[in-house]
Each structure stands twice: as structure tokens, then as C-alpha cells.
Design a protein around this motif. Sequence first.
Motif, mmCIF file in Angstrom:
data_model
loop_
_atom_site.group_PDB
_atom_site.id
_atom_site.type_symbol
_atom_site.label_atom_id
_atom_site.label_comp_id
_atom_site.label_asym_id
_atom_site.label_seq_id
_atom_site.Cartn_x
_atom_site.Cartn_y
_atom_site.Cartn_z
ATOM 1 N N TRP A 131 0.854 -1.333 -0.086
ATOM 2 C CA TRP A 131 -0.058 0.045 -0.068
ATOM 3 C C TRP A 131 1.134 1.216 -0.196
ATOM 4 C CZ3 TRP A 131 -4.404 1.636 -1.530
ATOM 5 C CH2 TRP A 131 -5.171 2.590 -1.042
ATOM 6 N N LYS A 132 1.895 1.194 0.700
ATOM 7 C CA LYS A 132 2.785 2.310 0.700
ATOM 8 C C LYS A 132 3.506 2.697 -0.330
ATOM 9 C CE LYS A 132 5.404 1.940 4.825
ATOM 10 N NZ LYS A 132 6.698 1.524 5.524
ATOM 11 N N ILE A 133 3.929 1.795 -1.060
ATOM 12 C CA ILE A 133 4.656 1.732 -2.526
ATOM 13 C C ILE A 133 3.628 2.305 -3.564
ATOM 14 C CG2 ILE A 133 5.683 0.431 -4.300
ATOM 15 C CD1 ILE A 133 7.411 -0.645 -2.388
ATOM 16 N N PHE A 134 2.258 1.534 -3.574
ATOM 17 C CA PHE A 134 1.294 2.161 -4.287
ATOM 18 C C PHE A 134 0.868 3.618 -4.114
ATOM 19 C CE2 PHE A 134 -3.335 2.793 -4.918
ATOM 20 C CZ PHE A 134 -3.303 2.676 -6.406
ATOM 21 N N LEU A 135 0.768 3.970 -2.993
ATOM 22 C CA LEU A 135 0.377 5.626 -2.715
ATOM 23 C C LEU A 135 1.823 6.274 -3.042
ATOM 24 C CD1 LEU A 135 -0.848 5.522 0.722
ATOM 25 C CD2 LEU A 135 -2.200 5.940 -1.323
ATOM 26 N N SER A 136 2.861 5.691 -3.170
ATOM 27 C CA SER A 136 4.107 6.642 -3.676
ATOM 28 C C SER A 136 4.036 7.026 -4.878
ATOM 29 C CB SER A 136 5.353 5.925 -3.226
ATOM 30 O OG SER A 136 5.672 4.954 -4.147
ATOM 31 N N LYS A 180 6.634 -15.425 1.537
ATOM 32 C CA LYS A 180 5.382 -16.399 1.066
ATOM 33 C C LYS A 180 4.563 -15.781 0.080
ATOM 34 C CE LYS A 180 1.680 -18.870 2.965
ATOM 35 N NZ LYS A 180 0.780 -19.219 4.193
ATOM 36 N N ARG A 181 4.315 -14.290 0.083
ATOM 37 C CA ARG A 181 3.529 -13.585 -1.054
ATOM 38 C C ARG A 181 4.396 -12.962 -2.112
ATOM 39 N NH1 ARG A 181 -0.691 -9.760 1.706
ATOM 40 N NH2 ARG A 181 -1.106 -9.497 -0.602
ATOM 41 N N ALA A 182 5.706 -12.786 -1.684
ATOM 42 C CA ALA A 182 6.620 -11.992 -2.553
ATOM 43 C C ALA A 182 7.327 -13.106 -3.588
ATOM 44 C CB ALA A 182 7.893 -11.430 -1.674
ATOM 45 N N ARG A 183 7.071 -14.332 -3.439
ATOM 46 C CA ARG A 183 7.707 -15.230 -4.603
ATOM 47 C C ARG A 183 6.215 -16.187 -5.067
ATOM 48 N NH1 ARG A 183 12.810 -15.191 -4.890
ATOM 49 N NH2 ARG A 183 12.935 -16.733 -6.387
ATOM 50 N N VAL A 231 7.418 -4.333 -4.576
ATOM 51 C CA VAL A 231 7.294 -4.846 -3.225
ATOM 52 C C VAL A 231 8.019 -6.052 -3.151
ATOM 53 C CG1 VAL A 231 5.755 -5.901 -1.356
ATOM 54 C CG2 VAL A 231 5.424 -3.542 -2.426
ATOM 55 N N ARG A 232 7.755 -7.077 -4.298
ATOM 56 C CA ARG A 232 8.469 -8.150 -4.360
ATOM 57 C C ARG A 232 9.976 -8.051 -4.365
ATOM 58 N NH1 ARG A 232 4.758 -11.722 -8.377
ATOM 59 N NH2 ARG A 232 2.750 -11.832 -7.039
#
Lengths: 114, 244
Positions: B91-96, B162-165, B224-225
Motif C-alpha cells: 500500500w505504501k509503495i502504491f501510494l508513493s 510467502k507472498r513475494a514469491r 514490493v516483491r
Amino acid sequence: MNKSTLYKGCLEAILLQLLNENSRMYGYEITQKVKELTKGELRITEGALYPLLHRLENDGTLEVEIENIGNRVRKYYSLTKAGKKEKTQATSELRNFIETLTLLVKPNFITEKS
Amino acid sequence: MHQESPVKLSPEQIEALFIFCKQHKVEYYDVQLELVDHMAASIEWEMAKDNSLSFESALGKVFKSFGYKGFSGVLASRERIMTQWYGKQQWKIFLSYFTWPKATLTVMIMAVLYTLRLWLSLSTLKYVIGGTLLSLIFLELILLMRLKKGTRAPHTPLLMLKRARLWNFQSFILINVYFSILNGKRWIFHDSDSVAHSLNAYGYYCFIIAFSIMVVMLLAVYNVREKVNRMAEDKYPGAYEPAE
């Protein structure tokens, strides 16, 4: 009454107070320190301690350092700047709670018991 | 500083603790690490207090202290926290992308698509919509290849990753969401004889906003990944070492 149920709500304040006094600590050390300070009266279970540590880390109250200690790796927890503020608030809330409880069980409760 | 026990576990005994974690369904290195240190410290003290106590008996005693849930309570809480943490990072990166300097990219995408509206007719713009949606898939392929090239897979799984890959195609999901929410398919596939279904200026502006958000979301997912993969390599180098 189950003692651990009574202490459950105070765990966060106890943990923050301990970390404030000891700068950084690891999981096992926290359980032993609490046991030692309360002369075995309060035992923090691993099942309660780690979820709390992880939550406080995610909230930004605690920060983590990972260190190699020879035969294994250790995670040390310490208070962040925000954590120090949180500690002050948690301690004062705990103090208020104790005062309120004292009012509820009457001031002469302890003498009555003995 | 807490006093250390005079008894020290051997590397083989530490390895046995990692195996013990795996046997109790804790596969992730970042969770195992803390449990192993806790059990090792506790076992070392138990063995120091009682010389006759074997490693196996001490381990049994220590595991009991985790209660009837064993490691599952710790693992479940860690999983919940990591999901929250990952969502927060994304969310932080999306908002950036909506704040300076990254917002320039978002504004640029919108400006280019808006300029096309001034030059091309609506009947041509429907092909532009189709083409740009396809370009989202190509963009994801490039991001995916860059990520695979730039990051390493750990030898022991990490909960942090877990979610990053997860190698799923986000662009398909995004395009599908666009089609379902705005019913965008009508603007590409319907003929202009039906006024209700053919592309109008409103439809094209909706597409500009939706497409910009889709690009930014896709970039955020891959940023993020990449970031989490790099963080994991720094934080848990042990997970990247081949198992003996």
C-alpha cells in the motif's frame, strides 16, 4: 482464580517496562527475567510472548536485531522511539488500573486477608 | 545482560532442533530461527541444572512449555502479522506513485492517453484500449523476468517471502477487474451502431484512470516483491545457504 488470566491484560506493559530497563532482550531471556523478578509468581508462556512480540514489532513499537551467537542465530528486541512513548503510556495506564482495582476490592482488603 | 548457561549445545543438536521444528510443521526458516534459539537456551539451562538430563528429555520438557497448541499458535500469529506487514508495504509503495517524484510517471501515462484522445477518433481509440491492455501483460513479463534475474530463491522457505514469491499473473487479474467493474469489454468489442455500448468520451476517460491505476498497481506489486526479496537476503542469509 487462574493467575495467568489476571496478568494477561498487563503483559504488554510488563514487556515494555522490561525492555526499557534492559535496552535489548531475546525471547527466552524475557520469560526468565519475569520469572526471576516475580519470584516465580508470573510465568509468561511462549504461546503468549511471541505473538505479542511479533505484533509490537509490526506496530513499530519494537525493533529487531539478528545476531550470530556462535552455534545459532538470536533475535534481540528493543524499544523504538515510538515504543518508548508507548511504554510511558502503558505504564501509566497500568498504574491507573491498579489504583482502580484497589478501590474496588477496598483499601483494607490486604489486611483483611492476612 | 542475561547470563549464559555453562552448557553449550553442539551444532548437531542445533540441527536436530531445526529438524524438530520441521517435524512440527514449522517449515519457514524465519520462524524456526527464533524457536530454535528459545529451545536451545532453555535446554542448555535445563541440562546445566540437572547433569543427568539427556538432550532428548530436556527437549521434551521444553516443548511442553509451549502448551497444548505447540508451535501452531506462534506460527499462526506470525503468519497473520506477516500478511498485515506485506499489505502495508504494498500500500505504501502504491501510494508513493501519487506523490512526488513517482507521481510524474502516473501523470505521464494519463497525459499520453489523453493526447491520443485529441488526435484519434473514438472508433480508433477502442483499438488503443485493446492494445494498451495487452501491453500490461508485456509489462508484467518484463517485471517478472527482471525479478527472477535479480533475486535468489532461498533453500529453506521464508514466511516473509510467502507472498513475494508467488508467480501468479497480476495483469490478468487487473484486466479482469477492469472488465467486471467498468464492463470495459463493450468499449472494445461492440460496434458503434449501439450508442449505449460504443465507446464515448466518458468511457475513454474512465479507461485512462483505470489503466493508470492498473500500471501503478502492477509496478507496486513488483517493487514490493523486489524489496522484500532483498530484505530477506540481508536479514536471513542462513536461509540461502544450501542445507548440509
